[in-house]
Scaffold this motif. Structure first.
Motif, PDB file in Angstrom:
ATOM      1  N   GLY A 324      15.511  -1.670  -4.569  1.00 14.93           N
ATOM      2  CA  GLY A 324      16.285  -1.795  -3.352  1.00 14.93           C
ATOM      3  C   GLY A 324      15.386  -1.943  -2.131  1.00 14.93           C
ATOM      4  N   ARG A 325      15.965  -2.482  -1.075  1.00 22.15           N
ATOM      5  CA  ARG A 325      15.237  -2.734   0.167  1.00 22.15           C
ATOM      6  C   ARG A 325      14.653  -1.449   0.745  1.00 22.15           C
ATOM      7  NH1 ARG A 325      16.579  -7.133   3.052  1.00 22.15           N
ATOM      8  NH2 ARG A 325      16.657  -7.993   0.932  1.00 22.15           N
ATOM      9  N   TYR A 326      13.397  -1.519   1.136  1.00 22.64           N
ATOM     10  CA  TYR A 326      12.628  -0.439   1.764  1.00 22.64           C
ATOM     11  C   TYR A 326      12.271   0.696   0.799  1.00 22.64           C
ATOM     12  CZ  TYR A 326      14.466  -2.966   5.761  1.00 22.64           C
ATOM     13  OH  TYR A 326      14.831  -3.965   6.628  1.00 22.64           O
ATOM     14  N   ASN A 327      12.275   0.396  -0.492  1.00 22.09           N
ATOM     15  CA  ASN A 327      11.681   1.312  -1.454  1.00 22.09           C
ATOM     16  C   ASN A 327      10.226   1.535  -1.047  1.00 22.09           C
ATOM     17  OD1 ASN A 327      10.301   2.263  -3.936  1.00 22.09           O
ATOM     18  ND2 ASN A 327      12.202   1.764  -4.968  1.00 22.09           N
ATOM     19  N   THR A 328       9.707   2.714  -1.288  1.00 19.51           N
ATOM     20  CA  THR A 328       8.310   3.006  -0.957  1.00 19.51           C
ATOM     21  C   THR A 328       7.368   1.955  -1.538  1.00 19.51           C
ATOM     22  OG1 THR A 328       8.646   5.394  -0.733  1.00 19.51           O
ATOM     23  CG2 THR A 328       6.429   4.672  -1.287  1.00 19.51           C
ATOM     24  N   ALA A 329       7.715   1.435  -2.714  1.00 22.94           N
ATOM     25  CA  ALA A 329       6.879   0.396  -3.335  1.00 22.94           C
ATOM     26  C   ALA A 329       6.745  -0.822  -2.430  1.00 22.94           C
ATOM     27  CB  ALA A 329       7.470  -0.004  -4.677  1.00 22.94           C
ATOM     28  N   GLN A 330       7.786  -1.160  -1.670  1.00 26.10           N
ATOM     29  CA  GLN A 330       7.724  -2.282  -0.738  1.00 26.10           C
ATOM     30  C   GLN A 330       6.866  -1.944   0.476  1.00 26.10           C
ATOM     31  OE1 GLN A 330      11.513  -3.552   0.885  1.00 26.10           O
ATOM     32  NE2 GLN A 330      10.615  -5.294   1.982  1.00 26.10           N
ATOM     33  N   LEU A 331       7.039  -0.739   0.980  1.00 31.23           N
ATOM     34  CA  LEU A 331       6.340  -0.345   2.204  1.00 31.23           C
ATOM     35  C   LEU A 331       4.849  -0.141   1.994  1.00 31.23           C
ATOM     36  CD1 LEU A 331       8.967   2.160   3.648  1.00 31.23           C
ATOM     37  CD2 LEU A 331       8.881  -0.336   3.848  1.00 31.23           C
ATOM     38  N   ARG A 332       4.424   0.035   0.747  1.00 30.21           N
ATOM     39  CA  ARG A 332       3.007   0.266   0.444  1.00 30.21           C
ATOM     40  C   ARG A 332       2.182  -1.018   0.425  1.00 30.21           C
ATOM     41  NH1 ARG A 332       3.232   4.658  -4.520  1.00 30.21           N
ATOM     42  NH2 ARG A 332       3.215   6.559  -3.255  1.00 30.21           N
ATOM     43  N   PHE A 333       2.846  -2.175   0.350  1.00 36.19           N
ATOM     44  CA  PHE A 333       2.097  -3.424   0.286  1.00 36.19           C
ATOM     45  C   PHE A 333       1.266  -3.626   1.561  1.00 36.19           C
ATOM     46  CE2 PHE A 333       5.088  -4.724  -3.076  1.00 36.19           C
ATOM     47  CZ  PHE A 333       4.187  -5.276  -3.982  1.00 36.19           C
ATOM     48  N   LYS A 334       0.063  -4.130   1.371  1.00 28.65           N
ATOM     49  CA  LYS A 334      -0.803  -4.453   2.500  1.00 28.65           C
ATOM     50  C   LYS A 334      -0.517  -5.878   2.976  1.00 28.65           C
ATOM     51  CE  LYS A 334      -2.921  -0.507   1.886  1.00 28.65           C
ATOM     52  NZ  LYS A 334      -2.659   0.628   2.808  1.00 28.65           N
ATOM     53  N   LYS A 335      -0.971  -6.182   4.164  1.00 29.86           N
ATOM     54  CA  LYS A 335      -0.828  -7.539   4.682  1.00 29.86           C
ATOM     55  C   LYS A 335      -1.522  -8.533   3.748  1.00 29.86           C
ATOM     56  CE  LYS A 335      -0.629  -6.303   9.590  1.00 29.86           C
ATOM     57  NZ  LYS A 335      -1.296  -6.419  10.911  1.00 29.86           N
ATOM     58  N   GLY A 336      -0.917  -9.710   3.592  1.00 30.64           N
ATOM     59  CA  GLY A 336      -1.498 -10.737   2.734  1.00 30.64           C
ATOM     60  C   GLY A 336      -0.910 -10.770   1.340  1.00 30.64           C
ATOM     61  N   HIS A 337       0.031  -9.855   1.046  1.00 36.55           N
ATOM     62  CA  HIS A 337       0.683  -9.831  -0.267  1.00 36.55           C
ATOM     63  C   HIS A 337       2.119 -10.353  -0.213  1.00 36.55           C
ATOM     64  CE1 HIS A 337      -2.219  -7.640  -2.866  1.00 36.55           C
ATOM     65  NE2 HIS A 337      -2.700  -7.248  -1.681  1.00 36.55           N
ATOM     66  N   CYS A 338       2.590 -10.688   0.967  1.00 34.87           N
ATOM     67  CA  CYS A 338       3.975 -11.135   1.117  1.00 34.87           C
ATOM     68  C   CYS A 338       4.074 -12.636   0.819  1.00 34.87           C
ATOM     69  CB  CYS A 338       4.472 -10.843   2.537  1.00 34.87           C
ATOM     70  SG  CYS A 338       6.217 -11.244   2.774  1.00 34.87           S
ATOM     71  N   LEU A 339       4.975 -12.987  -0.087  1.00 30.98           N
ATOM     72  CA  LEU A 339       5.210 -14.389  -0.446  1.00 30.98           C
ATOM     73  C   LEU A 339       6.271 -15.003   0.462  1.00 30.98           C
ATOM     74  CD1 LEU A 339       5.294 -13.740  -4.275  1.00 30.98           C
ATOM     75  CD2 LEU A 339       3.490 -14.978  -3.087  1.00 30.98           C
ATOM     76  N   SER A 340       7.353 -14.269   0.640  1.00 30.54           N
ATOM     77  CA  SER A 340       8.431 -14.655   1.555  1.00 30.54           C
ATOM     78  C   SER A 340       9.163 -13.368   1.906  1.00 30.54           C
ATOM     79  CB  SER A 340       9.367 -15.683   0.915  1.00 30.54           C
ATOM     80  OG  SER A 340       9.961 -15.174  -0.265  1.00 30.54           O
ATOM     81  N   GLU A 341      10.215 -13.469   2.666  1.00 31.30           N
ATOM     82  CA  GLU A 341      10.891 -12.266   3.144  1.00 31.30           C
ATOM     83  C   GLU A 341      11.308 -11.356   1.988  1.00 31.30           C
ATOM     84  OE1 GLU A 341      14.364 -11.099   6.405  1.00 31.30           O
ATOM     85  OE2 GLU A 341      14.117 -13.163   5.712  1.00 31.30           O
ATOM     86  N   ASN A 342      10.771 -10.129   1.967  1.00 27.99           N
ATOM     87  CA  ASN A 342      11.072  -9.086   0.964  1.00 27.99           C
ATOM     88  C   ASN A 342      10.628  -9.452  -0.457  1.00 27.99           C
ATOM     89  OD1 ASN A 342      12.571  -7.369   2.891  1.00 27.99           O
ATOM     90  ND2 ASN A 342      14.012  -9.088   2.879  1.00 27.99           N
ATOM     91  N   PHE A 343       9.718 -10.423  -0.571  1.00 24.39           N
ATOM     92  CA  PHE A 343       9.202 -10.879  -1.868  1.00 24.39           C
ATOM     93  C   PHE A 343       7.681 -10.799  -1.814  1.00 24.39           C
ATOM     94  CE2 PHE A 343       8.714 -14.614  -5.006  1.00 24.39           C
ATOM     95  CZ  PHE A 343       8.957 -13.811  -6.104  1.00 24.39           C
ATOM     96  N   TYR A 344       7.073 -10.078  -2.779  1.00 20.74           N
ATOM     97  CA  TYR A 344       5.651  -9.769  -2.712  1.00 20.74           C
ATOM     98  C   TYR A 344       4.962 -10.063  -4.045  1.00 20.74           C
ATOM     99  CZ  TYR A 344       7.118  -6.990   1.367  1.00 20.74           C
ATOM    100  OH  TYR A 344       7.648  -6.578   2.560  1.00 20.74           O
ATOM    101  N   VAL A 345       3.633 -10.189  -3.983  1.00 20.28           N
ATOM    102  CA  VAL A 345       2.829 -10.310  -5.189  1.00 20.28           C
ATOM    103  C   VAL A 345       1.924  -9.086  -5.286  1.00 20.28           C
ATOM    104  CG1 VAL A 345       1.015 -11.669  -4.032  1.00 20.28           C
ATOM    105  CG2 VAL A 345       1.266 -11.772  -6.526  1.00 20.28           C
ATOM    106  N   ARG A 346       1.870  -8.509  -6.477  1.00 18.69           N
ATOM    107  CA  ARG A 346       1.003  -7.357  -6.715  1.00 18.69           C
ATOM    108  C   ARG A 346      -0.425  -7.829  -6.976  1.00 18.69           C
ATOM    109  NH1 ARG A 346       5.502  -6.361 -10.271  1.00 18.69           N
ATOM    110  NH2 ARG A 346       6.900  -4.717  -9.496  1.00 18.69           N
ATOM    111  N   GLY A 347      -1.325  -6.873  -7.065  1.00 17.46           N
ATOM    112  CA  GLY A 347      -2.730  -7.194  -7.300  1.00 17.46           C
ATOM    113  C   GLY A 347      -2.971  -7.870  -8.633  1.00 17.46           C
TER     114      GLY A 347
END
Length: 420
Positions: A324-347
């Motif tokens: 869900g939106r604003y899960n701690t897992a989302q908030l922990r991402f550093k800058k440069g990991h965001c692909l698009s709005e609310n969509f991220y890539v892990r290490g």
């Protein structure tokens, strides 16, 4: 003297009842009870570190604003387009690497599935499982004089079922019908006979089953094997499971509990509409979609849901749980990991999207499915050793494919698919 003895008896009885009540409350606070989504409520903030997780946590306006700010901040720098294209094209490679490294040791078995999603099982098996739980708890209580919530969980699940389907509903071959619909089906076995005839002409894994489940994104089998443990004693059931990471499917097939008589595991990319499934459309009673849709590019999600909806029988259920939106897992991402709005890539190259309740509803509604349940699961997870608090947010949903209704008589179903 008799009056004094009576008073002493009443005093002792009251003390015993009070001790029993306190024991029960202590026990309840230390277990994971009650569906939906648990019932361990934090009422005293000073006791926040007494347990690892608290249910139904309400955020303050300040906490919500802080979460939005963190998400906005870590989304400022986007991943370069050429890298985004690579993550999309090579998605299966990254997940294969994940399972090559972690094998089946990363995720825990999802033994909670039957509590939150009792619809996984045929109605008769659900009732048997509740009876087994009651019998088990009765034995435990008699032998240890302890208290348990398992019986209460079953009752809560039953309340939920009655609330959503009504006391006048029944089940025929895995469907939920009202009584008139059920009568029309049982009085007219033509569809069943046709299905038996076609079944002799064409065979596919699970073709002889009367209740079929598909888990999409099975991974190493953390849902598969808890389900199989129950289904192996349930004649007429069959479990399909797929993953686009071939390494994950191999882990499932090589597991000691895997049995092709009850289960068919196969490699499949749900984003490829042209790729056929190893069974016909409209034969599935249940689709399990747990922490899978979030790994798919947002532009492709609707197509995936549309295709999965075609696999369900009328009356079939799609069971969903994801980030869900604003899960701690989302908030922990550093800058440069965001692909698009609310969509991220892990290490490690795997990707994750964070949903809202409305987004989930819109997707499944556009696919022609009807909401049965759509909840935001907000919990507070704590690290008692480090005294750290983490806000966890998930979306948990149940959507049902509407029954096929006759235009002339909406209380009667139309001709059924031969494999239903």
């Amino acid at each position: 003297m008799g009056s004094l003895n009576k008073m002493n008896f009443i005093t002792r009885l009251s003390a015993l009842c009070l001790r029993k009540s306190k024991m029960q409350q202590r026990h309840r606070s230390s277990r994971r009870p009650a569906v939906p989504l648990g019932s361990r409520i934090l009422t005293d903030p000073s006791k926040v570190f007494e347990h690892n997780m608290w249910d139904h946590v309400q955020w303050s306006q300040e906490e919500e604003e802080n979460a939005k700010e963190k998400a906005a901040e870590n989304s400022l720098v986007k991943v370069q387009w050429e890298d985004q294209d690579k993550y999309e094209r090579e998605a299966s490679k990254y997940w294969n690497e994940f399972y090559k490294i972690h094998k089946n040791n990363f995720f825990k078995d999802r033994n909670w599935l039957f509590l939150e999603f009792p619809e996984i099982l045929p109605e008769k098996r659900r009732e048997e499982l509740k009876t087994e739980q009651r019998s088990s708890e009765h034995t435990k209580i008699n032998s240890t004089n302890s208290f348990s919530h398992k019986n209460e969980m079953s009752e809560e699940g039953e309340k939920y079922w009655k609330k959503n389907y009504g006391g006048g509903s029944t089940s025929v071959q895995g469907y939920v019908y009202n009584k008139k619909q059920a009568k029309s089906l049982t009085d007219n076995p033509q569809g069943k006979n046709r299905g038996e005839e076609l079944g002799r002409l064409e065979s596919f894994p699970g073709s002889d089953a009367t209740y079929r489940i598909l888990e999409v994104g099975c991974g190493a089998g953390n849902s598969v094997f808890p389900i199989l443990k129950v289904l192996c004693n349930t004649p007429g059931t069959f479990l399909y499971c797929c993953d686009f990471a071939s390494g994950a499917v191999e882990l499932v097939k090589s597991h000691s509990s895997y049995n092709s008589a009850w289960c068919s595991a196969f490699v499949h990319d749900v984003c490829d509409d042209a790729l056929p499934y190893p069974f016909p459309d409209e034969i599935l009673d249940v689709i399990l979609l747990v922490f899978v849709l979030s790994t798919i590019h947002p532009d492709r999600m609707q197509g995936v849901v549309n295709r999965l909806a075609k696999l369900l029988k009328p009356g079939g259920m799609l069971l969903f749980r994801d980030y869900g939106r604003y899960n701690t897992a989302q908030l922990r991402f550093k800058k440069g990991h965001c692909l698009s709005e609310n969509f991220y890539v892990r290490g490690d190259g795997t990707r994750v999207y964070f949903f809202t309740k409305d987004e989930v509803w819109n997707m499944f509604n556009l696919a022609g499915l009807t909401e049965v349940q759509n909840l935001v699961d907000q919990r507070l997870q704590v690290n008692r050793k480090k005294k750290v608090k983490m806000q966890r947010v998930w979306i948990q949903s149940k959507f049902q494919k509407p029954l096929l209704l006759s235009l002339n008589n909406p209380e009667e179903t139309t001709e059924r698919h031969p494999y239903r």
